[in-house]
Design an enzyme around this catalytic site. Structure first.
Site, PDB file in Angstrom:
ATOM      1  N   LYS B  79     -64.208 -71.844  68.724  1.00  0.00           N
ATOM      2  CA  LYS B  79     -64.475 -70.883  67.660  1.00  0.00           C
ATOM      3  C   LYS B  79     -65.602 -69.975  68.141  1.00  0.00           C
ATOM      4  CE  LYS B  79     -65.399 -71.023  62.625  1.00  0.00           C
ATOM      5  NZ  LYS B  79     -65.778 -71.925  61.531  1.00  0.00           N
ATOM      6  N   SER B 154     -63.049 -70.827  57.533  1.00  0.00           N
ATOM      7  CA  SER B 154     -63.284 -69.719  58.423  1.00  0.00           C
ATOM      8  C   SER B 154     -62.636 -69.879  59.792  1.00  0.00           C
ATOM      9  CB  SER B 154     -64.786 -69.517  58.609  1.00  0.00           C
ATOM     10  OG  SER B 154     -65.354 -70.649  59.224  1.00  0.00           O
ATOM     11  N   SER B 178     -64.337 -75.316  56.708  1.00  0.00           N
ATOM     12  CA  SER B 178     -63.831 -74.340  57.678  1.00  0.00           C
ATOM     13  C   SER B 178     -63.023 -74.927  58.824  1.00  0.00           C
ATOM     14  CB  SER B 178     -64.989 -73.527  58.257  1.00  0.00           C
ATOM     15  OG  SER B 178     -65.465 -72.637  57.293  1.00  0.00           O
TER      16      SER B 178
END
Lengths: 480, 488, 95
Positions: B79, B154, B178
């Site tokens: 990420k 996210s 997330s």
């Protein structure tokens, strides 16, 4: 009108550690800009703080030395404000649970003791340094983050000080304590000890406080004293004219000796404190407190008192000797070795040792004459006399030799032999009939001259006491 | 089966047995990415050259007979809020558009040491703030099961990449769900370990007391493998636990007798999509058939979790994001700068997107003078009540099972104008972050429209081993994790 | 409670973010809405409850006071949008 002055001080002391509070960068002063930085102290994305144990221990030690109550639970808070020298735009500090609370410092002003309350003692991180370029018209400022993250102790007093003298004494006493316990080098010229003052005035006997003015940018103790004196007169002028004192922060300008309103802080501060989630709380148990307390040496005020009692020296002299812990140690070591004559040792240290330390810009731990050698000098002093002893003292510093070896080398032992001195005195009287006559007529001054002549011949070695006796005996006998 | 469709454990086995080279794996993977990335848009940055280089290095090690790490030759995506030395780390924000960290995050060091191959950085909601990936400053990632839908947030990029076989595994961060929520929406396995299990050093902070790095994988065994690598104490993170890491990999197949599963009423009430609800009920039946005892539970304060979370997360974020000021790194305004305050305000106005601004504003509001007690302190107290709820529950049960999300993936644009509705989509994942306990989401079915449904298993602090085992038990009984979307 | 334009301007200033008129209006509405939602916390009596500021029960975590080498200044300054002579450069700061 007569006003009562109410003052408090906030002190920032950089703690004496090798590395910064949250990272391994050096705390050294005076390096090239931005050479002591890393992602942590620059607040790069993703970094986290890990607390320097020494810094925390220093803070605990200082809190105890300042007679604070120690919180069993302490933690750290973020204090938010935007400033380019503050890398994260928040400062890790303490707000809700300080390490130390409700302490005090005893100060002495004009021989009278007074207790100054300590509101709290807390640990925080230092900011970087802003540099404003000299070039006129420069529309930029420069930032050096070497200092950012150096551990900083903040010590906040109660508004307990009522005079400039009290403030001065408090600053000296606090500085001595911090030096004694070894938590800060307290070098004001390097910014490792800084003060901010708050001053308010009220009518004598009033039971409310007046509007408080804070003064910043105080770079020396002298500046603090000048700034508060200025502020006291500024405020009393305003009050005399019936005008209001504004609650504000003022910057001291030491060159022009005036203070000015700070321009950038128009908006009232809103620091938005909340617990720093990247650090965990610290629990301080009794064992840790006890351990730390035993590591605190005898502090200046009690040492001074003890010197007066134990060595029967004056309070003034004890004050000088205890101002520096190492000097006090030096004195005590001398007394221990000499087994005697503390008064004389104290005089030597205060007059001669301190003078030479000042002149040679050195400190007592680097001084060329260790206690053992000074004691030796004092021991043989009766055989060489006071004035030669002073010369030998200087010679010792310059050469590193012991007093005995200098005395032997230069054949400086005092002439005590009465018959030998008698012969020399006879010669002096013969060569200086006028002075001898004057003395016989009662002109006491003439004796000084005659002794001086004798000393010239003996190269200062004649025992002045014996000499005086011989002159008195001969000249009064001769005239009769 | 194509090599890219294999699990990380399987591809690693093939590489080690030299049935395929790491270089072949990487090159095939990048061929597929070249074809599918324009559709899915999971990545913010790809590093094919670096990946091939690393693959060759590992192949060489293997041909020399050298020892290789636990992730030998396995392609991993990160990420883009996890710092990588020399590789851009943008947090999907304009303010860090060109930021190249000078250091590696703890987890990046760990996976490198274990011979993983980092292939790129995946998309996210800006600074991990969002539940849909629509808050990325650069582009929206699509859900591989339905490209009109969001992949979740996210960590939508990581989840979409794993599901679309555009990586074998990924690391994400989970502040309010997330990792778990996008895994549920994309139909893979997302695991958020206990707070303190994995070092946060190098994870760009959103909300420090809630953030935790997690894993996104194709199955539970892969989760165990990746978790094994990244767990453990780190002296650079004060909140990192110095607790021994059990052997997740070898323990995963051991069977627990008398498993007691808590089923919290509050997670099956109003707002739960019936299709999701019934898939989760079916899953519970499977556990029951396998000898588990289902225990009806109440977590009475969980209804307050979103409100509590929103105060704490925004408060911490408002301060964590204060450092983006254009002085030391990052975006600086092109406009003339005559005043430092104007510079800050412009840099931040230009650099942050509206969700980030909204949270910074709200965080500063709740911390501002006079409001601290009413909001932050109040929320901290309710947080403690929620913690007690779980503490009580875990006296009775070994783990808790509930839906990961109240609904399946929603349409792009559906909730973007209503922030509050968006926040409420994290209602079942947030409590684990507030309390700090581990949670894992595994696929447990599909809606009629063909969108994945996630089953969430929550465990006690540092009991990752248990929830992995419980998740594995379910996986052994079902094949939802093997389903692949048709990517046209 | 409502968050109006005045409050938005105040917190925008605290946040150091310039907002457009449109943003101010939108945020005021949205934050008021969110504030309304979080008011539900007041349903709970928390007078006797201790706050929980940490998600960990760890305490007393320290590092030893040991020096580590700093980063190279060049590497650090290269990250910066503006630097000169070894310093970071910012618009003039007036005290």
């Amino acid at each position: 009108m007569k006003y009562e002055v109410v003052m408090g001080l906030e002190t920032h002391a950089e703690l004496d550690t090798e590395s910064k509070l949250f990272c391994g960068c050096s705390t050294k002063f005076g390096s090239e800009p931005n050479t002591q930085t890393c992602p942590v102290c620059l607040g790069l994305p993703g970094v986290l703080p890990v607390m320097n144990k020494k810094a925390f221990e220093h803070s605990l030690k200082a809190s105890l030395a300042l007679n604070c109550e120690i919180s069993n639970f302490t933690n750290f808070d973020r204090k938010s404000y935007y400033y380019p020298d503050l890398p994260k735009n928040y400062q890790v500090s303490q707000n809700y649970f300080n390490i130390g609370n409700n302490g005090y410092v005893d100060i002495v002003v004009k021989g009278k003791e007074k207790r100054i309350g300590i509101h709290n003692v807390h640990l925080e991180e230092e900011a970087g340094k802003l540099v404003h370029p000299e070039a006129s018209g420069a529309n930029y400022s420069l930032v050096d983050f070497n200092r950012a993250g150096v551990p900083l102790l903040e010590i906040v007093t109660q508004p307990d000080m009522r005079s400039v003298e009290e403030v001065e004494s408090y600053m000296q006493t606090l500085r001595n304590i911090l030096l004694y316990i070894g938590v800060s080098d307290c070098k004001m010229q390097e910014g490792s000890l800084r003060f901010e003052a708050s001053v308010s005035l009220r009518e004598q006997g009033a039971n409310f406080f007046g509007k408080r003015v804070e003064i910043k940018n105080l770079n020396s103790m002298k500046a603090v004293l000048k700034a508060i004196a200025y502020e006291i007169s500024r405020q009393s002028d305003l009050l005399d004219k019936g005008e209001d004192v504004l609650m504000e922060t003022r910057l001291w300008d030491d060159i022009d000796s005036v203070s000015r309103r700070m321009r950038s802080k128009e908006e009232a501060h809103d620091y938005r404190y909340f617990p720093e989630p990247d650090l965990v709380p610290v629990w301080i148990d009794q064992e840790w407190i006890d351990e730390t307390r035993t590591a605190i040496p005898e502090l200046p005020v009690s040492k001074r008192q003890r010197f007066v009692n134990e060595y029967t020296i004056s309070d003034y002299d004890a004050g000088i000797l205890t101002e520096d812990r190492l000097l006090a140690d030096y004195f005590e070591e001398c007394v221990k070795m000499a087994q005697d004559s503390p008064k004389e040792l104290s005089n030597w240290i205060i007059n001669d040792v301190l003078r030479e330390l000042n002149e040679r810009k050195t400190s007592v731990q680097d001084f060329a004459i260790p206690p053992k050698m000074l004691v030796e000098l004092i021991k043989i002093k009766p055989t060489i006399g006071n004035s030669i002893a002073k010369d030998v003292f200087i010679e010792m510093i310059n050469t590193g030799k012991t007093a005995t070896s200098i005395v032997i080398e230069k054949n400086l032992t005092q002439m005590d032999d009465v018959s030998e001195l008698n012969d020399i005195v006879a010669r002096v009287i013969e060569e200086n009939p006028k002075a001898a006559d004057d003395y016989s007529q009662g002109k006491k001054n003439a004796l000084t001259f005659l002794i001086g002549q004798t000393m010239k011949i003996t190269r200062g070695k004649a025992n002045p006491k014996i000499l005086t006796e011989i002159f008195e005996e001969r000249l009064s006998a001769g005239s009769k | 089966m194509l090599s890219r469709e294999l699990s990380a454990n399987k591809i690693k086995e093939k590489i080690i047995k030299r049935e395929i080279t790491a270089q072949e794996v990487v090159e095939e993977l990048f061929e597929w990415i070249d074809i599918k990335e324009p559709l899915i848009k999971a990545y913010l940055c790809l590093d094919k050259d670096g990946a091939v280089l690393k693959a060759k290095e590992i192949d060489k090690k293997l041909s020399n007979g050298d020892k290789v790490g636990l992730l030998a030759g396995v392609p991993v995506a990160l990420k883009d809020n996890i710092c990588t030395a020399g590789m851009k780390t943008t947090c999907a924000s304009k303010i860090l558009e060109n930021f190249i960290p000078p250091y590696d995050a703890f987890v990046v060091k760990r996976i490198k040491e274990e011979d993983a191959i980092i292939i790129g950085k995946t998309n996210l909601d800006e600074f991990a703030m969002g539940s849909s990936n629509e808050n990325s400053a650069f582009h929206i990632t699509r859900n591989p099961w339905d490209t009109d839908c969001i992949p979740g947030g996210s960590g939508g990029g990581s989840a979409a990449a794993v599901t679309a076989d555009m990586t074998f595994m990924a690391l994400g961060s989970d502040t309010g769900g997330s990792v778990r929520q996008p895994s549920a929406f994309c139909g893979n396995v997302g695991c958020k370990p206990t707070y303190g299990r994995v070092s946060r050093y190098g994870l760009v902070a959103f909300a420090s007391s809630l953030d935790q790095i997690g894993t996104v994988t194709k199955d539970v065994s892969d989760a165990a493998l990746l978790l094994q690598v990244v767990s453990g104490h780190d002296g650079f993170d004060s909140t990192s636990a110095a607790i021994d890491v059990p052997n997740y990999i070898s323990d995963i197949d051991s069977v627990d007798d008398n498993l007691r599963i808590g089923v919290p009423r509050e997670f099956f009430g109003e707002g739960l999509n019936p299709e999701v609800g019934s898939a989760v009920m079916d899953a519970l039946e499977i556990y029951k058939r396998n000898g588990a005892e289902l225990v009806d539970l109440s977590l009475p304060h969980c209804g307050y979790a979103v409100a509590t979370y929103y105060i704490i997360a925004t408060a911490e974020a408002s301060s964590n994001l204060a450092r983006y000021d254009g002085v030391r790194y990052g975006h600086r305004s092109q406009l003339s700068e005559d005043n430092i305050i104007d510079m800050y305000s412009r840099v931040r106005a230009e650099g942050f997107g509206s969700e980030v601004k909204r949270r910074i504003l709200f965080g500063n509001y709740v911390l501002s003078a006079g409001f601290y007690e009413a909001y932050y302190l109040k929320a901290s107290k309710v947080r403690n009540l929620i913690r007690s709820d779980f503490e009580e529950a875990f006296k009775k049960v070994d783990c808790i099972i509930c839906p990961t999300c109240p609904t399946q993936a929603f349409k792009i644009g559906e909730k973007i104008t209503d922030p509050l509705q968006m926040y409420l989509s994290d209602i079942y994942t947030i409590p684990a972050n507030l309390v700090g306990i581990p949670g894992i989401s595994v696929p447990c079915g599909f809606t009629n429209a063909g969108l994945p449904i996630g089953l969430q298993i929550l465990g006690k602090h540092f009991d990752e081993g248990k929830i992995l085992k419980v998740a594995k038990l379910f996986e052994n009984e079902t094949d939802f994790h093997l389903k692949k979307p048709e990517l046209n | 409670m409502d968050i109006g334009i005045k409050e938005i301007e105040h917190i925008a200033n605290l946040s150091r973010i310039t907002l457009t008129v449109e943003e101010k209006n939108t945020f005021a509405k949205q934050l008021t809405n969110i504030l309304g939602y979080i008011e539900k916390l007041n349903e709970l009596d928390t007078d006797e409850v201790q706050p929980m500021a940490y998600a960990t029960s760890l305490k007393n975590v320290f590092r030893e006071d040991k020096l580590k080498s700093s980063f190279s200044r060049q590497e650090i300054l290269e990250l910066s949008p503006s630097s000169t002579n070894g310093f970071f450069k910012v618009p003039k700061v007036i005290e």
